[in-house]
Design an enzyme around this catalytic site. Structure first.
Site, PDB file in Angstrom:
ATOM      1  N   LYS A 123       0.870  -1.170   0.000  1.00 39.86           N
ATOM      2  CA  LYS A 123       0.000   0.000   0.000  1.00 39.86           C
ATOM      3  C   LYS A 123       0.906   1.218   0.000  1.00 39.86           C
ATOM      4  O   LYS A 123       1.652   1.453   0.944  1.00 39.86           O
ATOM      5  CB  LYS A 123      -0.885  -0.009   1.260  1.00 39.86           C
ATOM      6  CG  LYS A 123      -1.882   1.124   1.296  1.00 39.86           C
ATOM      7  CD  LYS A 123      -2.789   0.983   2.506  1.00 39.86           C
ATOM      8  CE  LYS A 123      -3.947   1.977   2.484  1.00 39.86           C
ATOM      9  NZ  LYS A 123      -3.722   3.238   1.836  1.00 39.86           N
TER      10      LYS A 123
ATOM     11  N   ARG B 266      -4.784   8.174  -4.210  1.00 43.19           N
ATOM     12  CA  ARG B 266      -5.463   7.272  -5.128  1.00 43.19           C
ATOM     13  C   ARG B 266      -6.041   8.095  -6.271  1.00 43.19           C
ATOM     14  O   ARG B 266      -6.769   9.064  -6.033  1.00 43.19           O
ATOM     15  CB  ARG B 266      -6.600   6.595  -4.354  1.00 43.19           C
ATOM     16  CG  ARG B 266      -7.445   5.638  -5.151  1.00 43.19           C
ATOM     17  CD  ARG B 266      -6.837   4.266  -5.091  1.00 43.19           C
ATOM     18  NE  ARG B 266      -7.631   3.297  -5.846  1.00 43.19           N
ATOM     19  CZ  ARG B 266      -8.601   2.574  -5.319  1.00 43.19           C
ATOM     20  NH1 ARG B 266      -8.937   2.740  -4.062  1.00 43.19           N
ATOM     21  NH2 ARG B 266      -9.247   1.686  -6.060  1.00 43.19           N
TER      22      ARG B 266
ATOM     23  N   ARG C  81      -9.923  10.244  -5.928  1.00 44.03           N
ATOM     24  CA  ARG C  81     -10.772   9.143  -5.466  1.00 44.03           C
ATOM     25  C   ARG C  81     -12.248   9.527  -5.412  1.00 44.03           C
ATOM     26  O   ARG C  81     -13.123   8.701  -5.569  1.00 44.03           O
ATOM     27  CB  ARG C  81     -10.279   8.792  -4.064  1.00 44.03           C
ATOM     28  CG  ARG C  81     -10.677   7.495  -3.520  1.00 44.03           C
ATOM     29  CD  ARG C  81      -9.936   7.326  -2.227  1.00 44.03           C
ATOM     30  NE  ARG C  81     -10.543   8.200  -1.220  1.00 44.03           N
ATOM     31  CZ  ARG C  81     -11.112   7.735  -0.110  1.00 44.03           C
ATOM     32  NH1 ARG C  81     -11.116   6.444   0.137  1.00 44.03           N
ATOM     33  NH2 ARG C  81     -11.635   8.560   0.749  1.00 44.03           N
TER      34      ARG C  81
ATOM     35  N   GLU D 194      -1.801   4.653  -7.758  1.00 47.09           N
ATOM     36  CA  GLU D 194      -1.377   5.583  -6.720  1.00 47.09           C
ATOM     37  C   GLU D 194      -0.514   6.664  -7.347  1.00 47.09           C
ATOM     38  O   GLU D 194       0.478   6.364  -8.005  1.00 47.09           O
ATOM     39  CB  GLU D 194      -0.588   4.812  -5.656  1.00 47.09           C
ATOM     40  CG  GLU D 194      -0.505   5.512  -4.336  1.00 47.09           C
ATOM     41  CD  GLU D 194      -1.792   5.368  -3.509  1.00 47.09           C
ATOM     42  OE1 GLU D 194      -2.710   4.636  -3.944  1.00 47.09           O
ATOM     43  OE2 GLU D 194      -1.872   5.997  -2.439  1.00 47.09           O
TER      44      GLU D 194
ATOM     45  N   LYS E  78      -7.291  -3.550   3.546  1.00 45.06           N
ATOM     46  CA  LYS E  78      -6.010  -2.885   3.781  1.00 45.06           C
ATOM     47  C   LYS E  78      -5.555  -3.227   5.186  1.00 45.06           C
ATOM     48  O   LYS E  78      -6.368  -3.306   6.109  1.00 45.06           O
ATOM     49  CB  LYS E  78      -6.137  -1.371   3.590  1.00 45.06           C
ATOM     50  CG  LYS E  78      -7.113  -0.700   4.522  1.00 45.06           C
ATOM     51  CD  LYS E  78      -7.243   0.789   4.234  1.00 45.06           C
ATOM     52  CE  LYS E  78      -8.424   1.362   4.988  1.00 45.06           C
ATOM     53  NZ  LYS E  78      -8.828   2.682   4.508  1.00 45.06           N
TER      54      LYS E  78
END
Lengths: 523, 335
Positions: free
Chosen positions: A224, A229, A244, A269, A391
């Protein structure tokens, strides 16, 4: 105009998100098309009127009011539109022209006619309406409503799925007649625009315990990355970068946009990348929230996209395919992309959750903030649907800080000091390093509130300064260098993880130990 | 003799040498004339106080019966050491007065704090002709045009209808503002009980004794009332009470504040106010400038507030303006 002015007034003074949503829903229900659509566009910043500059307004004001009195008033009020609205001579019988007429008039006015139009409108409107009108004309409403919140309100008003609204949003234009028709039972608008935003798939948080019941063989793992994002969409020559939440942030990233020579929609990302080196989040932050990007910044802070999913390839919607199938398509697709700007988020090879825990504990790059766990057979689903993506973030950083200030809360927290400012030692002085207003239980809130009341040393409006006696364990997700804060550091997502009643204030952390947590490049 | 010889500023406040008295002194003095009962104008510990009957009563309620050595009721013109002193209504709060001084054909009016808008809780302002008009400048900027207070109270009642589950808690200073707000709410037709914080009780009772109708007032501390009972009710309290745990007993409180400052958004937001009510017991800019025009004094002296703007206005209208820069007076009384 009265209804819109009233809406702005109430939004500005309603602190709670739900309260704001309710005001917006009621407004959409009460006002006809196209008025409500123009109001929505004003709130989302999509009205696109010629911007009325502060100097133009000032010039209009001093035609009516002594320049010195105006300057003294502006100093006191602190907001140009508000000063003008308050100081402008009041008409004997204020009129109430429609918002639609006012918007269309401003939109159709040439630069030369603009001052005359604004003056004559100010002459006929009442005070609250003058304020709303000037806010409309200057394009900065500042009523604490984000574009996203306004869209959520439309969705709630129509009983629509927010993700579905987001998906069509970028194809729509003010006054959004088709959107409101859909909200009231009509057909969903066809998204006619090229390069639309598609609602992103979100993950839920997990930990070792949560993973125990899952079979690692059903999942794929990735790092991650600590960037933001984004969705990169290129469609028939139109290229857009979306956040996002569907905000179009293309203008801030021309370097990336220039290299989006593909047909499709990628999920990844956004990072600042110098060659193979990924820069810390603080570097990326310098590039966010900009309307343009200076050349020097583009070369010192080049943007790159670490891609991990593909939603559309050459016009074909891939979202219904399984993750593993999309990943294959993504790898093929990546081969044709500019390697300096686009690279694949690598997969982690883990046989057991223990393997993953080990990787998570010692990530190879400081810009990794945990691991992602994705189900092999999941399609690409809009929103945060449990059971597909997880996550598992790295353990937060923690420091022990001293409570310095507290501010009163709103609504359920009325009467409680619920927003806390804390600091760490710099020599024998405390230097403020952040604020937190969550992380504690209701019982802890009562305890913190009592401490604040019994140890107040000073008051500034709703804020109290307290004697340095209570240590709070603060958890946070990362640290950036900051020129804005006296301490030189800014925390990300700080919250109160524990009240350290056991610890004397003088044993709280020092600024040196906080600086040691800065990413090496920023130290 | 110059105007200065009849009245001039000192660190303790305005002093009248021939009469040997101070007006609204901020520190204890042998002899004080007091315009009204707000704490920054009426302080305890003077040797002698002259004021209206209501102001003397209010000082006794706030500071106890022995707030001064001796007291003298201001009733009709009186001579003080050869200075003719007249108290005239100021329209600010109950008992508030302007003080007129006359000596050797020279007239100075010290207006104290004053308001020209009708106020059901006190007697209306009346002009006291003068050569020097001593005025406050609390709201002396052309951005301050107070709306009709009736309209502000309508907004409170509209909010109550829209949020019937929330306790509407209105901050209002204990002397004057609280009773004015209550009287306005009554005039708007609200006949349910209004709940008041303990700090307002004595002064509300005094207003009722003086013939101001406040309707059914109840303590906002009743042990027999639950949080749900307070839903949709009006509670009036001094603004400082909103910082205390007392607020928690009410249902999802909606905090309002009745003050002239509420016209400025940043001020309202900084106080955490959801319902700003622009209700002021001071003159706004149009009333202040109108008053000066009507009285047409030779000089305008400005005690405290936004004197720069008023001085500019005097300059523009060819008047003599003089800032006294008195310290110790608040923009609005914190209590």
């Amino acid at each position: 105009m009265k209804a819109f002015a009233d809406l702005l007034e109430r939004l500005a003074f309603t602190p709670a998100r739900n309260g704001k949503l309710r005001l917006l829903r009621d407004y959409f229900a009460a006002r006809p098309d196209p008025e409500r659509g123009y109001a929505l566009a004003a709130l989302t910043g999509d009205l696109g009127l010629r911007t009325v500059t502060p100097s133009l307004l000032r010039a209009l004001a001093v035609e009516r009011v002594d320049a010195e009195l105006f300057a003294l008033s502006y100093d006191f009020v602190g907001d140009l539109a508000e000063t003008m609205a308050l100081i402008w001579p009041e008409p004997d019988a204020p009129s109430d022209p429609g918002l639609t007429d006012l918007v269309e008039e401003l939109a159709g006015a040439g630069k030369a006619r603009l001052p005359g139009i604004i003056t004559s409108r100010l002459d006929e409107l009442g005070q609250s309406e003058r304020y709303a009108y000037l806010k409309l004309a200057t394009g900065a409403l500042r009523v604490g409503v984000s574009a996203r919140l306004a869209r959520v309100a439309v969705a709630e008003f129509g009983g629509l799925d927010v993700a579905a609204v987001e998906e069509v949003w970028h194809g729509l234009t003010p006054p959004y007649r088709d959107l409101f028709a859909w909200a009231q039972g009509g057909a969903k608008p066809e998204s006619a625009a090229l390069a639309p935003f598609r609602p992103v798939m979100l993950s839920t948080a997990t930990d070792a315990e949560g993973l125990a019941s899952l079979d690692p063989a059903d999942f794929v793992c990735e790092w991650k990355w600590d960037g933001i994002r984004v969705q990169a969409v290129s469609d028939g020559g139109v290229r857009r970068l979306y956040s996002r939440t569907g905000e179009d942030i293309s203008a801030a990233f021309p370097d990336l946009i220039d290299t989006m020579a593909f047909e499709g929609a990628l999920d990844g990302e956004l990072l600042v990348r110098r060659g193979p080196e990924v820069a810390p989040f603080g570097d990326l932050q310098k590039r966010l929230n900009r309307k343009t990007a200076p050349k020097s910044l583009l070369s010192s802070h080049p943007a790159g996209l670490r891609i991990y999913d593909i939603l559309v390839a050459s016009g074909q919607d891939l979202r219904s395919l399984a993750y593993t199938e999309r990943r294959k398509r993504l790898e093929d697709f990546a081969a044709s992309l500019d390697r300096d700007r686009f690279d694949l988020s690598p997969l982690l090879h883990v046989g057991t959750w223990e393997d993953l825990a080990r990787l998570r504990a010692e990530p190879p790059d400081p810009v990794i903030e945990g691991v992602m766990i994705k189900r092999r057979d999941s399609p690409y689903l809009a929103g945060r649907i449990r059971g597909h993506w997880f996550k598992w973030k790295r353990d937060p950083m923690v420091i022990d800080a001293v409570l310095m200030t507290a501010q009163r809360g709103h609504g359920k927290r009325s009467g409680y000091y619920s927003d806390y400012g804390f600091g760490v030692w710099d020599g024998d002085r405390l230097v403020p390093v952040g604020k937190a207003y969550f992380g504690f239980t209701d019982e802890e809130l009562v305890e913190l509130d009592r401490y604040v009341r019994q140890n107040t040393t000073d008051r500034f409006g709703p804020v109290r300064a307290v004697a340095p006696g209570l240590v709070l364990e603060i958890a946070f997700e990362g640290l950036n260098r900051s020129a804005r804060h006296k301490s030189g550091v800014a925390m990300r997502f700080p919250r109160i993880s524990r009240i350290r009643r056991d610890k004397p204030a003088e044993e709280a952390d020092r600024i040196e130990s906080l600086r040691a947590l800065l990413p090496s490049e920023a130290r | 003799m110059r105007f200065d010889d009849l009245l001039h500023p000192t660190p303790q406040g305005l002093y009248c040498p021939p009469g040997d008295f101070f007006i609204d002194p901020v520190a204890p003095v042998p002899r004080a004339l007091v315009t009204h009962g707000h704490a920054d104008h009426a302080r305890a510990g003077h040797g002698a106080v002259m004021a209206t009957a209501q102001t003397l009563d209010i000082m006794a309620i706030r500071y106890g019966k022995d707030f001064t050595g001796t007291r003298q009721l201001a009733e009709g013109p009186v001579e003080v050491n050869g200075v003719r002193v007249t108290f005239g209504p100021a329209g600010h709060v109950l008992g508030s007065a302007q003080i007129g001084l006359e000596h050797r054909g020279m007239r100075i009016t010290v207006s104290g704090d004053y308001c020209r808008h009708p106020n059901p809780a006190c007697a209306p302002w009346e002009p006291l002709p003068c050569d020097v008009f001593v005025t406050e400048a609390t709201f002396a900027l052309p951005v301050f045009r107070h709306p009709a207070p009736e309209g502000e109270v309508d907004r409170l009642l509209t909010s109550l209808a829209a949020f019937p589950d929330r306790t509407h808690m209105i901050g209002a200073y204990a002397l004057g503002k609280a009773q004015r707000v209550i009287a306005l709410i009554r005039a708007a037709g609200w006949d349910r009980p209004i709940y008041i914080h303990g700090a307002l009780e004595a002064l509300c009772r005094y207003h009722v004794e003086q013939g101001v109708d406040l309707g059914d007032l109840r303590p906002a501390t009743g042990k027999d009332l639950t949080r749900a009972d307070y839903a949709g009710q009006i509670v009036i309290a001094p603004p400082s009470a909103f910082n205390s745990p007392w607020v928690r007993r009410f249902a999802d409180p909606l905090i309002g504040f009745a003050s002239g400052w509420m016209q400025i958004r940043n001020r309202a937001k900084a106080r955490g106010v959801e319902l700003p009510l622009v209700i002021s017991d001071h003159v706004d800019w149009p009333d202040l400038t109108r008053t000066v025009e009507e009285l047409a004094p030779e000089e305008v002296w400005i005690t405290h507030g936004r004197e720069d703007a008023l001085l500019r206005w005097c300059e523009m209208t060819q008047r003599v303006g003089r800032p006294l820069r008195l310290v110790g007076y608040e923009d609005e009384v914190p209590e």
